[in-house]
Design a protein around this motif. Structure first.
Motif, PDB file in Angstrom:
ATOM      1  N   GLU A 168      94.917  -9.413 -22.780  1.00  0.00           N
ATOM      2  CA  GLU A 168      96.064  -8.584 -22.739  1.00  0.00           C
ATOM      3  C   GLU A 168      97.263  -9.483 -23.166  1.00  0.00           C
ATOM      4  O   GLU A 168      98.353  -9.152 -23.410  1.00  0.00           O
ATOM      5  CB  GLU A 168      96.273  -7.797 -21.289  1.00  0.00           C
ATOM      6  CG  GLU A 168      95.274  -6.687 -20.961  1.00  0.00           C
ATOM      7  CD  GLU A 168      95.730  -5.993 -19.779  1.00  0.00           C
ATOM      8  OE1 GLU A 168      96.785  -5.580 -19.739  1.00  0.00           O
ATOM      9  OE2 GLU A 168      94.502  -5.831 -19.081  1.00  0.00           O
ATOM     10  N   ILE A 169      97.350 -10.814 -22.524  1.00  0.00           N
ATOM     11  CA  ILE A 169      98.390 -11.601 -22.698  1.00  0.00           C
ATOM     12  C   ILE A 169      98.706 -11.943 -23.988  1.00  0.00           C
ATOM     13  O   ILE A 169      97.879 -12.476 -24.627  1.00  0.00           O
ATOM     14  CB  ILE A 169      98.116 -12.760 -21.663  1.00  0.00           C
ATOM     15  CG1 ILE A 169      98.134 -12.157 -20.309  1.00  0.00           C
ATOM     16  CG2 ILE A 169      99.516 -13.717 -21.670  1.00  0.00           C
ATOM     17  CD1 ILE A 169      97.902 -13.100 -19.093  1.00  0.00           C
ATOM     18  N   ALA A 170      99.812 -11.838 -24.730  1.00  0.00           N
ATOM     19  CA  ALA A 170     100.065 -12.261 -26.027  1.00  0.00           C
ATOM     20  C   ALA A 170     100.883 -13.096 -26.330  1.00  0.00           C
ATOM     21  O   ALA A 170     101.668 -13.466 -25.348  1.00  0.00           O
ATOM     22  CB  ALA A 170     100.568 -10.628 -26.731  1.00  0.00           C
ATOM     23  N   LYS A 171     100.938 -13.991 -27.496  1.00  0.00           N
ATOM     24  CA  LYS A 171     101.920 -14.725 -27.757  1.00  0.00           C
ATOM     25  C   LYS A 171     103.135 -14.405 -27.810  1.00  0.00           C
ATOM     26  O   LYS A 171     103.699 -13.071 -28.159  1.00  0.00           O
ATOM     27  CB  LYS A 171     101.475 -15.246 -28.949  1.00  0.00           C
ATOM     28  CG  LYS A 171     102.323 -16.519 -29.596  1.00  0.00           C
ATOM     29  CD  LYS A 171     101.551 -17.047 -30.939  1.00  0.00           C
ATOM     30  CE  LYS A 171     102.703 -18.272 -31.361  1.00  0.00           C
ATOM     31  NZ  LYS A 171     101.803 -18.996 -32.514  1.00  0.00           N
ATOM     32  N   GLY A 172     104.122 -15.023 -26.939  1.00  0.00           N
ATOM     33  CA  GLY A 172     105.421 -14.491 -26.721  1.00  0.00           C
ATOM     34  C   GLY A 172     105.713 -13.951 -25.410  1.00  0.00           C
ATOM     35  O   GLY A 172     106.839 -13.881 -25.238  1.00  0.00           O
ATOM     36  N   ASP A 173     104.704 -13.633 -25.022  1.00  0.00           N
ATOM     37  CA  ASP A 173     105.089 -12.691 -23.310  1.00  0.00           C
ATOM     38  C   ASP A 173     105.767 -13.928 -22.775  1.00  0.00           C
ATOM     39  O   ASP A 173     105.322 -15.074 -22.629  1.00  0.00           O
ATOM     40  CB  ASP A 173     103.656 -12.633 -22.970  1.00  0.00           C
ATOM     41  CG  ASP A 173     103.238 -11.114 -23.563  1.00  0.00           C
ATOM     42  OD1 ASP A 173     103.881 -10.681 -24.456  1.00  0.00           O
ATOM     43  OD2 ASP A 173     102.174 -10.540 -23.103  1.00  0.00           O
TER      44      ASP A 173
END
Length: 154
Positions: A43-48
């Motif tokens: 779930e955790i995306a780059k830029g979060d």
DNA sequence: GCCAACGTTGGC
DNA sequence: GCCAACGTTGGC
């Protein structure tokens, strides 16, 4: 873009350590909880953006903001027998534990104490997972409304 | 699949 | 150091 909160024990790894790290970046290793693993992996995306939280210390609270610079990939410490977080049952072909990379983005001049967050538990921060009794998740989502309100406390 | 025992987290 | 909460383990 989603928002998250990650806990760390400052005696093990603090925001000071992150500030001193090369490129103010680290891999967030050592998470050994399936629910948290699923977030790191899926779930955790780059830029979060991520609130950094100091736990198990004199003054627990949110100490700064980090940015996700690399999405979920296998946590290598699970394969290292000399490491605290070694997991003898995890296989390289099918890693059990994941981590992300984060870079320090902002360090709060004053930390936002858990005590302060609690003062808003029944109002603006109603439903914040961190404040749920017995909460033990070391990685958790933070809604946009909660994120924005917490920023006003910084 | 149930559930008791056990271990860990984390605030106080 | 205490203890509540709760995830995990393992016997049945």
């Amino acid at each position: 873009m989603k928002h998250w909160l990650m806990k760390t024990e400052p005696s093990t790894f603090s925001i000071d350590d992150l500030e001193r790290a090369p490129k103010r970046t680290t891999h967030w290793d050592g998470v050994r909880n399936y629910q948290a693993r699923n977030m790191l992996r899926d779930e955790i995306a780059k830029g979060d953006r991520v609130f950094l939280y100091h736990s198990s210390c004199d003054v627990p609270g949110i100490v700064g903001i980090a940015k996700v610079t690399r999405e979920g990939y296998p946590d290598h410490t699970q394969f290292d027998p000399s490491h605290d977080h070694y997991d003898p049952d995890s296989r390289r072909e099918e890693p059990r534990w994941y981590m992300v990379d984060v870079a320090l983005e902002k360090r709060f001049a004053r930390e936002i104490k858990l005590e302060t967050l609690r003062a808003h538990a029944r109002r603006e921060l109603d439903g914040l997972l961190l404040l749920r009794a017995g909460n033990r998740l070391s990685v958790m989502p933070v809604s946009e409304a909660h994120w924005n309100f917490i920023l006003t406390l910084a």
